[in-house]
Scaffold this active site. Structure first.
Site, short mmCIF file in Angstrom:
data_model
loop_
_atom_site.label_atom_id
_atom_site.label_comp_id
_atom_site.label_asym_id
_atom_site.label_seq_id
_atom_site.Cartn_x
_atom_site.Cartn_y
_atom_site.Cartn_z
N HIS A 62 0.80 -1.23 0.00
CA HIS A 62 0.00 0.00 0.00
C HIS A 62 0.84 1.29 0.00
O HIS A 62 0.52 2.25 0.69
CB HIS A 62 -0.95 0.00 1.19
CG HIS A 62 -2.07 -0.98 1.10
ND1 HIS A 62 -2.50 -1.52 -0.10
CD2 HIS A 62 -2.85 -1.55 2.07
CE1 HIS A 62 -3.49 -2.36 0.13
NE2 HIS A 62 -3.73 -2.40 1.42
N HIS B 79 -9.59 2.36 0.26
CA HIS B 79 -9.59 1.23 1.19
C HIS B 79 -10.72 1.35 2.22
O HIS B 79 -10.51 1.12 3.42
CB HIS B 79 -8.25 1.13 1.89
CG HIS B 79 -7.87 -0.26 2.31
ND1 HIS B 79 -8.67 -1.04 3.11
CD2 HIS B 79 -6.77 -1.01 2.02
CE1 HIS B 79 -8.07 -2.21 3.32
NE2 HIS B 79 -6.92 -2.22 2.67
N ALA B 80 -11.92 1.69 1.77
CA ALA B 80 -13.06 1.77 2.69
C ALA B 80 -13.47 0.37 3.14
O ALA B 80 -13.51 -0.57 2.36
CB ALA B 80 -14.24 2.46 2.01
N GLU C 298 -11.83 -3.31 -3.28
CA GLU C 298 -10.87 -2.31 -3.73
C GLU C 298 -10.60 -2.50 -5.22
O GLU C 298 -9.86 -3.41 -5.62
CB GLU C 298 -9.57 -2.44 -2.94
CG GLU C 298 -9.75 -2.39 -1.43
CD GLU C 298 -8.61 -3.06 -0.70
OE1 GLU C 298 -7.47 -2.55 -0.79
OE2 GLU C 298 -8.84 -4.10 -0.05
#
Length: 371
Positions: free
Chosen positions: A125, A199-200, A335
């Site tokens: 990430h 990235h919820a 995602e």
């Protein structure tokens, strides 16, 4: 001090009702270096979304259930201080490269680039301080039938080991139909790699309201990318047929998550990239999730070739809003992105961006209710 901008866009939606688009802004605090951070609230009469310019994070999404009861369905925190120490990437813009890069290195045009190894021996990430930990410049926007926020950030050459000065714009737009549109754009002055996503974490019953094992999921993918123990793709594009990864028809998350399967063992559940059907670059339905008790529905549309389905396998004990402990598998992520480790997998869709080119990606989270 709270500043209110009310945009009177007379939009006729279902049944002739009128919904006014509304955008509000308030201070969310300051970072350790004194940078001011704000919290923006977007409303359209049915959906309310909170976004902060710290990491471009989606802080809250409030939507009604079939009886009209409104719940926040996104996991996160109450304060900026908690986001500053966040390790779960709650709601953040992920970049320069979302997901994993094997051994934290890749070669581009004959040059090897070394990145942070912040996930075991791998890069995850965007590194130690990815885009989710940056303060973005924010600009309020409005349009016919929508209200939004444009966020901008310049990632300098060498940041987290990546080449090139990368200029990034991410625009959130809340539409009258309940769709939250995320448009991503980027340019570079030197060849680099890029893979952006959000990235919820969602729980359609309400954030902190138990696990998501009863949610019914459809993913429009005939194949997925199996991984090794480090969650790095092997390079294979494997058929979902006859596997626990077949979500082509709606299936409860919990129906097969404990099945005897090496891939589920590696991920401690689902933490895999699905190869979406249809042509990459065209906006198409990627996934649909239904929470049967509340009737809430989330549809994900994207232009990306893949979508990472993650079932909150490492959430156990993370304390979030209201001090509540988010339980393991208490949320899911969808995602939309390119495939993990693409810079080291020539057979995967390319993530290389060169000067003169423009990176574009659109993902839509659409919220509705099933009666």
């Amino acid at each position: 001090m709270r500043r209110l901008v009310t945009i009177l866009l007379a939009m006729l939606i279902g049944g002739g009702s009128v919904a006014a688009q509304e955008l509000t802004k308030r201070s969310f605090g300051r970072t350790a270096d004194g940078s001011e951070v704000d919290l923006y609230t977007l409303k359209n009469g049915r959906v309310e979304v909170e976004i902060t310019n710290y990491g471009g994070r989606i802080v809250a999404v409030r939507v009604p259930d079939r009886s009209g009861r409104v719940e926040d369905i996104v996991l996160g925190y109450d304060s900026l201080a908690e986001y500053l120490s966040d390790r779960a990437y709650f709601g953040g813009i992920i970049g320069r490269y979302a997901n994993r890069i094997a051994r934290g290195r890749f070669t581009l045009d004959g040059v090897e680039y070394k990145l942070a190894q912040n996930d075991g021996e791998n890069h995850l990430h965007g590194g130690i301080e990815g885009f989710d930990k940056k303060v973005w410049r924010a600009e309020e926007i409005k349009g016919k039938g929508e209200v939004g926020l444009r966020l901008s950030y310049v990632s300098r050459d060498g940041e987290e080991g990546y080449p090139g000065n990368l200029t990034v714009n991410v625009t959130y737009r809340l539409r009258a139909d309940g769709g939250l549109v995320i448009d991503y754009e980027a340019t570079t002055d030197k060849a680099t790699v890029i893979n952006l996503t959000n990235h919820a974490y969602f729980n359609l019953a309400g954030a902190g309201h138990g696990d998501v094992l009863g949610h019914e999921v459809m993913i429009a993918a005939d194949r997925f990318t199996p991984v090794d123990r480090g969650l790095i793709p092997t390079g294979e594009l494997r058929s979902v047929e006859g596997t626990p990864f077949d979500f082509r028809r709606p299936m409860r998350i919990g129906a097969r998550i404990e099945a005897r399967d090496e891939q589920l063992e590696f991920g401690r559940g689902y933490d895999h990239n699905f190869v979406l059907n249809g042509r990459s670059g065209t906006l198409r339905l990627a996934a649909r999730v239904v929470e049967p008790r509340s009737g809430r529905v989330l549809e994900v549309y994207t232009t990306e070739p893949g979508i990472q389905f993650y079932t909150g396998n490492f959430l156990d004990g993370v304390r979030g809003k209201g001090g509540q402990a988010y339980q393991r598998r208490g949320a899911f992520c969808l995602e939309a992105q390119h495939f993990p480790d693409s810079p080291n997998k020539p057979n995967f869709p390319s993530t290389v961006l060169r000067p003169g080119q423009r990176y574009r990606q659109t993902t839509v989270y659409k919220f509705s209710v099933r009666k």
